[in-house]
Every structure is written in structure tokens, then in C-alpha cells.
Write an enzyme that holds these catalytic residues in place. Structure first.
Site, mmCIF file in Angstrom:
data_model
loop_
_atom_site.group_PDB
_atom_site.id
_atom_site.type_symbol
_atom_site.label_atom_id
_atom_site.label_comp_id
_atom_site.label_asym_id
_atom_site.label_seq_id
_atom_site.Cartn_x
_atom_site.Cartn_y
_atom_site.Cartn_z
ATOM 1 N N TYR A 149 1.110 -1.181 -0.176
ATOM 2 C CA TYR A 149 0.019 0.136 0.060
ATOM 3 C C TYR A 149 0.932 1.456 -0.412
ATOM 4 C CZ TYR A 149 -3.743 3.022 2.274
ATOM 5 O OH TYR A 149 -4.465 4.047 1.981
ATOM 6 N N LYS A 206 0.830 4.299 -3.076
ATOM 7 C CA LYS A 206 0.504 5.539 -2.078
ATOM 8 C C LYS A 206 1.676 6.431 -3.083
ATOM 9 C CE LYS A 206 -4.028 4.810 -1.950
ATOM 10 N NZ LYS A 206 -5.156 5.609 -2.322
#
Ligand code: NAD
Length: 245
Positions: free
Chosen positions: A153, A157
Site C-alpha cells: 500500500y 500510494k
């Protein structure tokens, strides 16, 4: 005077959570909105719950044809494509020791490849319009600082920040602005899935002393979507209550 009167917007992953709060605020400010999400019935239901013009469609942001047809639907039904918010997201948190290649690839696919598809096809459509447009990518503070258990993640991101800045440089000449928002700890189904002790420990790092609400992220997205931010592109705005500043 509403900020988005006569404008149109597409918000991905907007059947619930932050995406739904964004769609609601854009509608309240006068925009006609298309909600794209994985389950058509959920997207349609969410659109019906909004106090204005909204349509719900199935769109898996990792499938190029579905992204293209969702954006085309906005143009066909509402006459233009002024704002696109790449918000859809998933988490598959595990330490690297336990994380499989599929856990890594699927999270990068939804966030980074999905946002790239949305940015690419939105800017292709927007550059043909005299008024240009505004693209907003929902990144995360996790992409700024890196969180243990989130190598997938955090990588995705952080990648969205690079995507946002590179795209802003490519399409600024056509009046298309590309910005990113990095929410911190926001109260949604995604964070409700966190163990309570992890959630509490994160609160200790937040100067404002509380988790944020989806509406507080939506307000910053509205600013970036509207002419209030007309001279801003390639920016990354943190909405984290001061966490990790
Ligand atoms: P959520 O889980 O409540 O909602 C995510 C939505 O995305 C769901 O409706 C889901 O169906 C949809 N979705 C998932 N995969 C999809 C796909 N392939 N195509 C289309 N839709 C898909 O999550 P949320 O908390 O509302 O998060 C929204 C965004 O904000 C995400 O990008 C998330 O990473 C980011 N974010 C959230 C927080 C937080 O604290 N909640 C913090 C930082 C960033």
C-alpha cells in the site's frame, strides 16, 4: 453561488466511505456526478442517495475498457468531463514475511495502475475541452512515511505522488490540473477493519487528537476540483490532523 455549478465529475470507489462523501459534496456544490464501483447495484444505490444529479455504474479501475466507458458515460450523459477523482482502493496488510506476490501486485494494481488509467484517459478527454479539467488522486500519508505491514500500500500510494507530478507536467499546457490528497487516519470501513489497539496507537501520533471524517477529506477534494485552486497543479495536500508532518 455553488462552486461546481454546471460542472461534471467522476468519482471511483464511491459506493461508500471517502469516495461517497466526495461524490455527495460535489453534488451539493452543483456538479453532476458519475459514481464508479465494483458492484453495479451498490454504485446505483449510492447515486440514488445523493441530493442531486448522479449516476452509478460498474467500473473496476484495473480494467482499461471499463475506465474508458465510465468516463465516456459522463461525457455522453452530462456533456463534459470536468473533474475525475481516482479514489478506489483496497488494503491487504501483512508484514513482508507473510505478504504474497499476489497481495503486493493486487494492491499496486488497484491504487497505482488504476489511478494511472484514470489519469491517462481523463486527461485525454479533458485536453480536448476549452476549460481543461481537474484530476485528483487519493494517495495516503502511508505513501509519505511508509507504514509497517503496508509495503504494498505504501509503495502504491507513494507511486501515486510520482504519477501526479509527472502527469501535471505533461498536461498543464492544456489546462488540465493534476493534484493528490494524502488522508491520514479517516473513519471508514477500511479503518474499522483495523484491530482496536492499532487504531488507538495511531491516535497518539495525531496532533489534533482524533481520527478524521470522510467529509473532511471531501472538503479538500472540492477545493482542488474547483476554481479556488486554479493555479495549483502537481500538489500533494495532507489531510491528517497534523500526523507525520
Ligand atoms: P473503503 O474500503 O470504505 O472504500 C473503498 C471503495 O473502493 C469501496 O467502495 C470498494 O468497492 C471500491 N473499490 C475497491 N477496489 C476497486 C476497484 N478495483 N475498482 C473500483 N472500485 C474499487 O475505503 P476508504 O477508507 O473510503 O478509502 C478510499 C480511498 O482513500 C482509498 O484509496 C484509500 O486508500 C484512501 N485512504 C483512506 C484512508 C482511511 O483512513 N480510510 C487513509 C488514507 C487514504
Amino acid at each position: 453561488m455553488s462552486l461546481l455549478e454546471g460542472r461534471t465529475a467522476v468519482v471511483t470507489g464511491a459506493a461508500r466511505g471517502i469516495g461517497l462523501a466526495i461524490a455527495r459534496l460535489l453534488v451539493e456544490e452543483g456538479a453532476a456526478v458519475v459514481i464508479g464501483d465494483l458492484v453495479e447495484a451498490d454504485a446505483v444505490e449510492a447515486a440514488k442517495s445523493l441530493p442531486g444529479t448522479a449516476l452509478g455504474v460498474r467500473c473496476d479501475v484495473t480494467v482499461e475498457e471499463e475506465v474508458v466507458s465510465m468516463l465516456a458515460l459522463c461525457q455522453q450523459e452530462f456533456g463534459s468531463l470536468d473533474v475525475v477523482v481516482n479514489n478506489a482502493g483496497i488494503t491487504k496488510d501483512k508484514t513482508m514475511r507473510k505478504m504474497s506476490s499476489d497481495d503486493f501486485r493486487s494492491v499496486v494494481d488497484v491504487h497505482l495502475y488504476g489511478a494511472w488509467l484514470g489519469t491517462k484517459h481523463a486527461s485525454l478527454a479533458m485536453r480536448e475541452q476549452a476549460e481543461g479539467g481537474s484530476i485528483i488522486n487519493i494517495s495516503s500519508i502511508s505513501g509519505k512515511v511508509g507504514n509497517p505491514g503496508q509495503t504494498n500500500y505504501s509503495a502504491a500510494k507513494a507511486g501515486m505522488v510520482g504519477l501526479t507530478k509527472a502527469a501535471a507536467k505533461e498536461v498543464g499546457h492544456a489546462g488540465v490540473r493534476v493534484n493528490a490528497v494524502q488522508p491520514g487516519l479517516i473513519r471508514t470501513a477500511m479503518t474499522a477493519a483495523m484491530p482496536q489497539d492499532v487504531f488507538e496507537s495511531k491516535l497518539a501520533d495525531i496532533p489534533l487528537g482524533r481520527a478524521g471524517e470522510p467529509e473532511e477529506v471531501a472538503a479538500v477534494v472540492l477545493f482542488l476540483a474547483s476554481d479556488l485552486s486554479s493555479y495549483m497543479t502537481g500538489c500533494v495536500l495532507e489531510v491528517g490532523g497534523g500526523r507525520n508532518i
